[in-house]
Design a protein around this motif. Sequence first.
Motif, mmCIF file in Angstrom:
data_model
loop_
_atom_site.group_PDB
_atom_site.id
_atom_site.type_symbol
_atom_site.label_atom_id
_atom_site.label_comp_id
_atom_site.label_asym_id
_atom_site.label_seq_id
_atom_site.Cartn_x
_atom_site.Cartn_y
_atom_site.Cartn_z
ATOM 1 N N GLU A 225 -50.934 -29.333 9.688
ATOM 2 C CA GLU A 225 -50.383 -29.652 11.019
ATOM 3 C C GLU A 225 -50.271 -28.392 11.861
ATOM 4 O O GLU A 225 -50.597 -28.376 13.047
ATOM 5 C CB GLU A 225 -49.021 -30.312 10.848
ATOM 6 C CG GLU A 225 -48.361 -30.716 12.137
ATOM 7 C CD GLU A 225 -48.660 -32.154 12.520
ATOM 8 O OE1 GLU A 225 -48.466 -32.461 13.706
ATOM 9 O OE2 GLU A 225 -49.076 -32.947 11.669
ATOM 10 N N LEU A 226 -49.796 -27.295 11.236
ATOM 11 C CA LEU A 226 -49.661 -26.012 11.944
ATOM 12 C C LEU A 226 -51.021 -25.502 12.408
ATOM 13 O O LEU A 226 -51.155 -25.007 13.527
ATOM 14 C CB LEU A 226 -48.982 -24.978 11.045
ATOM 15 C CG LEU A 226 -48.864 -23.571 11.635
ATOM 16 C CD1 LEU A 226 -47.945 -23.592 12.860
ATOM 17 C CD2 LEU A 226 -48.371 -22.590 10.601
ATOM 18 N N LYS A 227 -52.030 -25.673 11.554
ATOM 19 C CA LYS A 227 -53.383 -25.217 11.904
ATOM 20 C C LYS A 227 -53.894 -25.989 13.129
ATOM 21 O O LYS A 227 -54.462 -25.399 14.054
ATOM 22 C CB LYS A 227 -54.308 -25.398 10.706
ATOM 23 C CG LYS A 227 -55.690 -24.856 10.921
ATOM 24 C CD LYS A 227 -56.533 -25.001 9.673
ATOM 25 C CE LYS A 227 -57.933 -24.461 9.917
ATOM 26 N NZ LYS A 227 -58.794 -24.626 8.751
ATOM 27 N N GLU A 228 -53.687 -27.291 13.166
ATOM 28 C CA GLU A 228 -54.117 -28.108 14.312
ATOM 29 C C GLU A 228 -53.366 -27.708 15.584
ATOM 30 O O GLU A 228 -53.969 -27.567 16.655
ATOM 31 C CB GLU A 228 -53.891 -29.591 14.026
ATOM 32 C CG GLU A 228 -54.848 -30.183 13.037
ATOM 33 C CD GLU A 228 -54.589 -31.664 12.794
ATOM 34 O OE1 GLU A 228 -54.110 -32.340 13.739
ATOM 35 O OE2 GLU A 228 -54.859 -32.137 11.684
ATOM 36 N N LEU A 229 -52.060 -27.538 15.464
ATOM 37 C CA LEU A 229 -51.254 -27.162 16.633
ATOM 38 C C LEU A 229 -51.634 -25.776 17.150
ATOM 39 O O LEU A 229 -51.687 -25.553 18.360
ATOM 40 C CB LEU A 229 -49.760 -27.201 16.297
ATOM 41 C CG LEU A 229 -49.139 -28.582 16.176
ATOM 42 C CD1 LEU A 229 -47.699 -28.474 15.685
ATOM 43 C CD2 LEU A 229 -49.175 -29.310 17.501
ATOM 44 N N LYS B 71 -56.286 -19.822 31.231
ATOM 45 C CA LYS B 71 -56.716 -18.530 31.786
ATOM 46 C C LYS B 71 -58.038 -18.677 32.528
ATOM 47 O O LYS B 71 -58.217 -18.109 33.597
ATOM 48 C CB LYS B 71 -56.844 -17.501 30.669
ATOM 49 C CG LYS B 71 -55.516 -17.032 30.125
ATOM 50 C CD LYS B 71 -55.698 -16.037 28.994
ATOM 51 C CE LYS B 71 -54.355 -15.612 28.422
ATOM 52 N NZ LYS B 71 -54.514 -14.718 27.259
ATOM 53 N N ALA B 72 -58.964 -19.438 31.938
ATOM 54 C CA ALA B 72 -60.258 -19.650 32.597
ATOM 55 C C ALA B 72 -60.079 -20.384 33.911
ATOM 56 O O ALA B 72 -60.722 -20.060 34.921
ATOM 57 C CB ALA B 72 -61.201 -20.423 31.679
ATOM 58 N N LEU B 73 -59.201 -21.367 33.929
ATOM 59 C CA LEU B 73 -58.950 -22.131 35.145
ATOM 60 C C LEU B 73 -58.313 -21.252 36.213
ATOM 61 O O LEU B 73 -58.638 -21.353 37.391
ATOM 62 C CB LEU B 73 -58.052 -23.325 34.834
ATOM 63 C CG LEU B 73 -57.849 -24.347 35.941
ATOM 64 C CD1 LEU B 73 -59.188 -24.946 36.362
ATOM 65 C CD2 LEU B 73 -56.910 -25.436 35.492
ATOM 66 N N ARG C 193 -56.603 -23.240 22.499
ATOM 67 C CA ARG C 193 -57.527 -23.827 23.486
ATOM 68 C C ARG C 193 -56.846 -23.994 24.849
ATOM 69 O O ARG C 193 -57.444 -23.730 25.885
ATOM 70 C CB ARG C 193 -58.048 -25.178 22.985
ATOM 71 C CG ARG C 193 -59.106 -25.058 21.917
ATOM 72 C CD ARG C 193 -59.841 -26.377 21.687
ATOM 73 N NE ARG C 193 -58.958 -27.508 21.504
ATOM 74 C CZ ARG C 193 -58.585 -28.022 20.334
ATOM 75 N NH1 ARG C 193 -59.040 -27.509 19.220
ATOM 76 N NH2 ARG C 193 -57.784 -29.068 20.278
ATOM 77 N N LEU C 194 -55.597 -24.458 24.831
ATOM 78 C CA LEU C 194 -54.875 -24.631 26.097
ATOM 79 C C LEU C 194 -54.676 -23.305 26.806
ATOM 80 O O LEU C 194 -54.854 -23.207 28.027
ATOM 81 C CB LEU C 194 -53.521 -25.313 25.854
ATOM 82 C CG LEU C 194 -53.564 -26.792 25.502
ATOM 83 C CD1 LEU C 194 -52.178 -27.277 25.118
ATOM 84 C CD2 LEU C 194 -54.110 -27.596 26.653
#
Length: 173
Positions: free
Chosen positions: A39-43, A55-57, A49-50
């Motif tokens: 679960e920690l790895k997914e979060l 930053k890209a946005l 990614r967010l």
Amino acid sequence: MNCAESKELLVAYVEGLLEESQKQAVAEHLKDCSSCQAELKELTGLHDRLVTNGKALAQSNLEKDVMNQVIREQNVRLKTAARTVGWGSAPPSGIGGPRPTLQIRRTIMKSPITKLAAATVIIIAVFIAFNEFGASTPAFADIVRPLLTARTATYKITLNMEGVPPQTRDCMF
């Protein structure tokens, strides 16, 4: 700490928002629990990614791109409107531009002062229409009639003062 308690705190753990005691408790639980580790790895991946997309946005010209798209679509609509009038891609000679209603709308929408003036004219027109066609006003005769039928006493006063010619006044009581 059990898995349910740990999973409730995982988002705050990834964000670094936990107090030190809670942070240590979650870390201790993560050492032994493979389910919470997954679960920690997914979060963590989602968080990364967010942050990267944010930053890209922030670095992109999103606002400029959106405004350019709006302008392009408006130009397409104006060209379509010109064609429906029968002008094709350009107005015939002797006509200075698109239909007068479109030209007036463009002028109003460009200038904030013109927008304010147009709004003022509309408000005044509504006010005048309401006063003219709205509630009825009493007639002059309705106002004067009680004054004429009231019992009154009239008298004249003559003032004689030294150095001033006499003045006569008509009074009504």
